[in-house]
Design a protein around this motif. Structure first.
Motif, PDB file in Angstrom:
ATOM      1  N   PHE A  43      18.933 -12.377  -0.844  1.00 35.25           N
ATOM      2  CA  PHE A  43      18.300 -11.058  -0.667  1.00 35.25           C
ATOM      3  C   PHE A  43      16.871 -11.083  -1.195  1.00 35.25           C
ATOM      4  O   PHE A  43      16.520 -11.903  -2.036  1.00 35.25           O
ATOM      5  CB  PHE A  43      19.132  -9.932  -1.307  1.00 35.25           C
ATOM      6  N   THR A  46      12.976  -5.314   0.164  1.00 36.74           N
ATOM      7  CA  THR A  46      13.041  -4.765   1.529  1.00 36.74           C
ATOM      8  C   THR A  46      11.672  -4.783   2.201  1.00 36.74           C
ATOM      9  O   THR A  46      11.546  -5.038   3.400  1.00 36.74           O
ATOM     10  CB  THR A  46      13.584  -3.321   1.472  1.00 36.74           C
ATOM     11  N   GLU A  47      10.647  -4.545   1.403  1.00 37.30           N
ATOM     12  CA  GLU A  47       9.290  -4.466   1.932  1.00 37.30           C
ATOM     13  C   GLU A  47       8.851  -5.758   2.633  1.00 37.30           C
ATOM     14  O   GLU A  47       8.059  -5.729   3.579  1.00 37.30           O
ATOM     15  CB  GLU A  47       8.337  -4.170   0.766  1.00 37.30           C
ATOM     16  N   VAL A  60      14.438  -4.173  11.794  1.00 39.65           N
ATOM     17  CA  VAL A  60      14.114  -3.348  10.630  1.00 39.65           C
ATOM     18  C   VAL A  60      14.642  -1.917  10.806  1.00 39.65           C
ATOM     19  O   VAL A  60      15.149  -1.308   9.866  1.00 39.65           O
ATOM     20  CB  VAL A  60      12.590  -3.361  10.368  1.00 39.65           C
ATOM     21  N   MET A  64      19.363  -3.885   9.251  1.00 42.43           N
ATOM     22  CA  MET A  64      19.285  -4.514   7.931  1.00 42.43           C
ATOM     23  C   MET A  64      20.344  -3.967   6.971  1.00 42.43           C
ATOM     24  O   MET A  64      20.656  -2.790   6.977  1.00 42.43           O
ATOM     25  CB  MET A  64      17.897  -4.311   7.341  1.00 42.43           C
ATOM     26  N   THR A  66      20.621  -2.985   3.594  1.00 40.95           N
ATOM     27  CA  THR A  66      19.703  -2.634   2.523  1.00 40.95           C
ATOM     28  C   THR A  66      20.457  -1.884   1.432  1.00 40.95           C
ATOM     29  O   THR A  66      21.329  -1.081   1.736  1.00 40.95           O
ATOM     30  CB  THR A  66      18.567  -1.772   3.105  1.00 40.95           C
ATOM     31  N   SER A  74      14.554  -1.403  -3.834  1.00 39.15           N
ATOM     32  CA  SER A  74      15.280  -1.577  -2.580  1.00 39.15           C
ATOM     33  C   SER A  74      15.308  -3.058  -2.200  1.00 39.15           C
ATOM     34  O   SER A  74      14.271  -3.692  -2.072  1.00 39.15           O
ATOM     35  CB  SER A  74      14.604  -0.765  -1.472  1.00 39.15           C
ATOM     36  N   THR A  76      17.190  -6.192   0.399  1.00 40.36           N
ATOM     37  CA  THR A  76      17.790  -6.363   1.730  1.00 40.36           C
ATOM     38  C   THR A  76      18.322  -7.779   1.891  1.00 40.36           C
ATOM     39  O   THR A  76      17.641  -8.747   1.533  1.00 40.36           O
ATOM     40  CB  THR A  76      16.731  -6.056   2.817  1.00 40.36           C
ATOM     41  N   ARG A  78      18.725 -10.994   3.752  1.00 40.59           N
ATOM     42  CA  ARG A  78      17.723 -11.501   4.709  1.00 40.59           C
ATOM     43  C   ARG A  78      18.255 -11.483   6.155  1.00 40.59           C
ATOM     44  O   ARG A  78      19.288 -12.081   6.441  1.00 40.59           O
ATOM     45  CB  ARG A  78      17.299 -12.929   4.344  1.00 40.59           C
TER      46      ARG A  78
END
Ligand code: HAM
Length: 414
Positions: A43, A46-47, A60, A64, A66, A74, A76, A78
């Protein structure tokens, strides 16, 4: 009963073998071209994906996994590995190394898509990224390497589609031109295409409707609008692929589901697969490193789905389990000697297994035969073992301490 989550699967020992062989081929083919293995975390922030893959992409927007890490950050799982590799490149100052930096990976990705054959929520990707070179040779080399990997894994009936996207500015101008063109032909287009002209004009190229297809034959093509530098770059990529004898179809409508591409894009499909025919794809992403706050850095790469490769590959015969020695017990009280003998056999480089299920002696011999053991040592009384050659059926008594030297000697003579 608890089951694996929808869209996920277990890799059982039978398929682990085939995956191991594919991994060995990737290691050999990519290693020979100077690519070195990298592994990034499962992970990321998220950005990284929002910026890298693109806010507007399906990945996106909808796919995702997340979550909040509990501290208000945050994270996510991958959905792809190019953006993480670029993050690692910057984080470890790899832009200071000799360029390009060539990296390869084999890792799992996560996308919340509707599961079907060849489409999973956790899947594995082989990938290769060459960061820091704008040479068309890099693109051609990457494409040839993927073709070689698909061939080495016996992926059947592959096709390569190739195109160039130019720069984001060229694409924006082209989109305007195509949108205007579609508006002037609105009455001849299928309803679903008409409704999406402003949202996604490229979709018109994929329409099955005869009227739309007739209009699209005269539509402007992005490949004809490339900036001269981009067109020349693409010409060299094509010439190198021609020289390498790699066949491809030019497909000016090739679109990829990620926003970072510039110039060369490509995709390998296999006619063995159904709807999810994309085995592997990639292209050049000259703007991505800068988008992640790095220096302007050209780069190029691809990823290929392991499950799709294996679905489209020739089935390998299951590899037999290798067992040199099975250590059996004539009586229960020989178990410490048996345990010790199995350990020693492994130290001597033999594959050795031990009776672990409390079977009768007859049951043990049947089991040794089923797992394909080459020799069986039956531990008897007073340091004596009966050594049985399972191929010839010949057996004789010997000292427990002589079992391993005898097997090694016999194997040397074979
Ligand atoms: P992608 O086309 O999104 O590209 O994924 C690459 C490959 O991953 C696909 O061709 C397919 O074989 C496999 N794949 C994708 N989604 C799934 C799924 N849900 N289930 C099973 N397999 C799947 C990328 O990910 C880019 N990062 C490639 C790249 C590397 N471009 C430049 N460098």
């Amino acid at each position: 009963m608890i089951q694996a989550p929808r869209g996920t699967f277990d890799i059982l020992p039978e398929s682990a073998q085939q995956r191991k062989l594919a991994e060995a081929e990737a290691d050999r083919i990519l290693g020979a071209a100077g690519y070195r293995r990298i592994e990034t975390p499962t992970f990321e922030a998220t950005e990284l994906f929002a910026r890298g893959v693109g806010e507007a992409t399906d990945i996106v927007q909808k796919e995702m996994y997340t979550f909040d890490d509990g501290g208000g950050r945050s994270l996510t799982l991958r959905p792809e590995i190019t953006a993480p590799v670029c993050r690692a490149y910057l984080e470890h100052g790899m832009h200071k190394l000799a360029q390009p930096v060539k990296l390869w990976y084999l890792s799992s990705c996560f996308r919340a898509e509707a599961p079907q054959r060849g489409r999973y929520r956790q899947f594995w990707q082989f990938g290769a990224e060459a960061i820091g070179s704008e040479a068309p040779e890099t693109d051609a080399e990457l494409i040839v390497l993927l073709a070689e990997l698909l061939e080495a894994v016996s992926v059947k009936r592959t096709r390569l589609r190739l195109s160039s996207l130019g720069t984001p500015a060229t694409r924006a101008d082209y989109r305007e031109e195509l949108t205007a063109f579609l508006h002037t032909h609105e009455s001849e287009l299928a309803e679903d295409v008409r409704d999406r002209i402003d949202l996604n004009p490229m979709r018109a190229f994929d329409s099955g409707d005869a009227g739309t297809q007739a209009v699209m034959r005269d539509a402007p093509k992005l490949l004809d609008r490339l900036h001269p530098d981009d067109a020349e770059h693409f010409e060299v990529v094509r010439a190198l692929l021609d020289d390498a004898g790699l066949r491809y179809e030019l497909d000016p409508t090739l679109v990829r589901g990620l926003d970072y591409y510039t110039r060369t894009v490509f995709e390998f499909t296999s006619d063995e697969l159904g709807a999810q025919s994309g085995v592997g794809g990639g292209g050049r992403y000259d703007g991505l490193i800068e988008l992640l706050d790095g220096p302007p850095t050209p780069a190029s790469g691809w990823a290929a789905g392991v499950e799709r490769m294996l679905l489209a590959a020739r089935e390998l015969p299951p590899a037999p389990e290798l067992v040199d020695l099975f250590v059996a017990l004539a009586k229960r009280d020989g178990s410490r000697t048996a345990f010790e003998l199995a350990l020693e056999a492994r130290r001597a480089g033999l594959q050795a297994q031990l009776e672990l299920a409390g079977r009768s002696l007859k049951g043990q011999l049947k089991h040794a035969d089923r797992i394909g053991a080459r020799y069986v040592a039956i531990i008897g009384d007073n340091g004596v073992a009966t050594l049985k050659d399972m191929e010839s059926g010949e057996q004789h008594d010997t000292g427990v301490q002589d079992v391993i030297p005898e097997i090694l000697r016999a194997e040397r003579m074979r």
